[in-house]
Design an enzyme around this catalytic site. Structure first.
Site, short mmCIF file in Angstrom:
data_model
loop_
_atom_site.label_atom_id
_atom_site.label_comp_id
_atom_site.label_asym_id
_atom_site.label_seq_id
_atom_site.Cartn_x
_atom_site.Cartn_y
_atom_site.Cartn_z
N LYS A 79 21.39 12.18 84.50
CA LYS A 79 22.28 11.22 85.16
C LYS A 79 21.47 9.94 85.39
O LYS A 79 20.26 9.99 85.60
CB LYS A 79 22.75 11.77 86.51
CG LYS A 79 23.99 11.13 87.05
CD LYS A 79 25.27 11.77 86.50
CE LYS A 79 26.51 11.04 86.97
NZ LYS A 79 27.74 11.68 86.52
N GLY A 179 45.21 13.80 95.51
CA GLY A 179 44.77 12.74 94.59
C GLY A 179 45.58 12.74 93.31
O GLY A 179 45.62 13.72 92.58
N GLY A 181 45.26 10.36 90.79
CA GLY A 181 44.66 9.36 89.89
C GLY A 181 44.75 9.84 88.46
O GLY A 181 45.69 10.53 88.07
N VAL A 183 43.11 12.15 86.73
CA VAL A 183 43.14 13.60 86.54
C VAL A 183 44.33 14.22 87.26
O VAL A 183 45.07 15.03 86.68
CB VAL A 183 41.81 14.21 87.07
CG1 VAL A 183 41.89 15.72 87.11
CG2 VAL A 183 40.64 13.76 86.19
P1 NAD Z 1 40.68 8.32 90.04
O1 NAD Z 1 39.89 7.31 90.78
O2 NAD Z 1 41.48 7.91 88.86
O3 NAD Z 1 41.69 9.07 91.03
C1 NAD Z 1 41.39 9.45 92.32
C2 NAD Z 1 42.70 9.36 93.10
O4 NAD Z 1 42.47 9.95 94.38
C3 NAD Z 1 43.19 7.96 93.31
O5 NAD Z 1 44.58 7.87 93.00
C4 NAD Z 1 42.94 7.69 94.81
O6 NAD Z 1 43.89 6.82 95.38
C5 NAD Z 1 43.06 9.08 95.37
N1 NAD Z 1 42.34 9.33 96.62
C6 NAD Z 1 41.12 8.87 96.99
N2 NAD Z 1 40.80 9.36 98.21
C7 NAD Z 1 41.84 10.15 98.60
C8 NAD Z 1 42.10 10.93 99.73
N3 NAD Z 1 41.24 11.00 100.75
N4 NAD Z 1 43.26 11.62 99.79
C9 NAD Z 1 44.15 11.57 98.78
N5 NAD Z 1 43.95 10.82 97.66
C10 NAD Z 1 42.81 10.12 97.57
O7 NAD Z 1 39.63 9.47 89.64
P2 NAD Z 1 39.83 10.62 88.56
O8 NAD Z 1 39.21 10.20 87.29
O9 NAD Z 1 41.22 11.10 88.60
O10 NAD Z 1 38.87 11.74 89.17
C11 NAD Z 1 39.26 12.51 90.30
C12 NAD Z 1 38.14 13.48 90.64
O11 NAD Z 1 37.86 14.30 89.51
C13 NAD Z 1 36.81 12.83 91.01
O12 NAD Z 1 36.15 13.62 91.96
C14 NAD Z 1 36.03 12.86 89.70
O13 NAD Z 1 34.62 12.84 89.91
C15 NAD Z 1 36.48 14.19 89.15
N6 NAD Z 1 36.35 14.32 87.70
C16 NAD Z 1 37.02 13.47 86.89
C17 NAD Z 1 36.91 13.63 85.51
C18 NAD Z 1 37.68 12.74 84.58
O14 NAD Z 1 37.81 13.09 83.40
N7 NAD Z 1 38.21 11.62 85.03
C19 NAD Z 1 36.12 14.64 84.98
C20 NAD Z 1 35.47 15.52 85.84
C21 NAD Z 1 35.59 15.35 87.21
#
Ligand code: NAD
Length: 350
Positions: A79, A179, A181, A183
């Site tokens: 990382k 959440g 977002g 994912v």
């Molecule tokens: P993202 O930023 O697109 O989405 C996160 C969402 O969570 C946003 O809509 C945000 O408004 C919401 N959020 C933030 N704090 C919150 C809370 N306290 N309560 C409710 N909602 C809240 O991120 P993502 O890419 O969807 O990733 C989400 C999680 O999955 C992260 O922890 C990330 O590390 C993990 N992850 C993502 C991927 C990927 O492919 N994107 C892969 C592995 C792990």
């Protein structure tokens, strides 16, 4: 640019990278190359101190070793972090300097996009090193990993349901999604398609309204989603949400979601186990993201086949973890770590 190697017994190689002209201060942590080149994203954020940035790089690279090994990928764990607000400090010159430090590792570390970075930033880095994935275009560009991550989590939800309820059929199962977002949205779509009843929360109310319309989801306030009554909780927002404060208040039978580092501490995995809440270890459930990135690093021609096979393998690993956890009366996060460590022992360092 200055690159200094920091002796770190827990890791194979840790470098501090700095450049006075661009304000660059960052770290590249290679935790292990035992299973292959260390792979893990580059994160940029305003850390409070160099110590905090280094600690994050060490912790996250260790996590990548476990995630990559659990996914059965020929990749180790690494990382990189850069200190500073990306909106203020990020520049092409700063990224070019950091690319030079990655290049100097000669393929022992592969970077990709993480918090504070974009595909366009990866293109800048690619001008200085070939060891970068997450590019927006090119023959092996893997694009947005989120749909693949969500597919893996969906499999994990079904597998966890099989173990907890005796059936992976999600028809009528209540799933709370924290959440919506990248994912969480894709996951909600798949869960809805499988007949699950959704309860959702997001700090962006518009996302919740969209989910209510698209999936008939019930909306929970952000500060209540961890206390709603449901069959399964799918954390897809932030890390550390399973902790001493939240676990006693949970009203679910199982947790399976995509957020990284859901357990605030390993002891919280034990606390879930004591409460009889079945936990799908996050780094096994959310491996789809790195599987997607791996297609780029490993230059896989038939991406869809590789992704489908690896997602099936990740589900089989989760199934083995939950089976062992049940037969041995152990918490699944411990069994997951044991399985990874034994995989690494079977493949001793070259
Ligand atoms: P993202 O930023 O697109 O989405 C996160 C969402 O969570 C946003 O809509 C945000 O408004 C919401 N959020 C933030 N704090 C919150 C809370 N306290 N309560 C409710 N909602 C809240 O991120 P993502 O890419 O969807 O990733 C989400 C999680 O999955 C992260 O922890 C990330 O590390 C993990 N992850 C993502 C991927 C990927 O492919 N994107 C892969 C592995 C792990």
């Amino acid at each position: 640019m200055q690159i200094t190697t920091l002796p770190t017994p827990s890791h194979e190689e840790v470098s501090r990278v700095s450049d006075d002209t661009t304000g660059l201060v960052g770290f590249i942590a290679i935790h292990s190359t035992q299973l292959g080149p260390a792979a893990g994203g580059l994160r940029m954020k305003p850390y409070a101190s160099e110590e905090a940035a280094l600690t994050d790089a060490l912790r996250l690279s260790h996590g990548m070793t476990f995630k990559n090994a659990a996914a059965g990928l020929p990749l180790g764990g690494g990382k990189a972090v850069i200190m500073g607000d990306p909106l203020v400090l990020k520049s092409e010159a700063l990224l070019a300097g950091f690319a030079g430090a990655i290049a100097a590792l000669k393929g022992r570390y592969w970077t990709a996009e993480d918090m504070g970075m974009s595909p366009a930033d990866m293109t800048v880095i690619a001008r200085g090193t070939e060891f970068v994935a997450g590019l927006p275009d090119g023959p092996f560009a893997s694009g947005d990993p989120s749909p693949v991550t969500a597919r893996g989590i969906f499999n994990a939800v079904r597998c966890t349901a099989r173990h907890r309820f005796g059936s992976g059929d999600l028809t009528g199962r209540k799933v709370a999604v924290q959440g919506l977002g990248h994912v969480g949205w894709y996951l909600a779509e798949m869960l809805h398609g499988a007949g699950a009843a959704l309860i959702v929360a997001d700090i962006d109310p518009a996302r919740c309204d969209q989910a209510a319309k698209a999936f008939g989801a019930a909306i929970a306030p952000v500060d209540r989603i961890l206390q709603v009554e449901a069959d399964i909780l799918a954390p897809c927002a932030i890390g550390g949400i399973l902790n001493a404060e939240t676990i006693p208040a949970l009203r679910v039978q199982a947790v399976a979601g995509g957020a990284n580092n859901q357990l605030a501490t390993p002891a919280d995995g034990d606390a879930l186990h004591r409460r009889g809440i079945l936990y799908a270890p996050d780094y096994v459930a959310n491996a789809g993201g790195i599987i997607n990135v791996a297609t780029e690093i490993l230059k896989i021609r038939d991406r869809e086949r590789f992704v489908t096979d690896k997602l099936a393998e990740a589900e089989a690993t989760l199934d083995a973890i939950l089976t062992q956890a049940a037969t041995r009366g152990l918490a699944p996060h411990k069994v997951a770590d044991d399985i990874v460590l034994s995989r690494m022992q079977q493949r001793p360092a070259a």
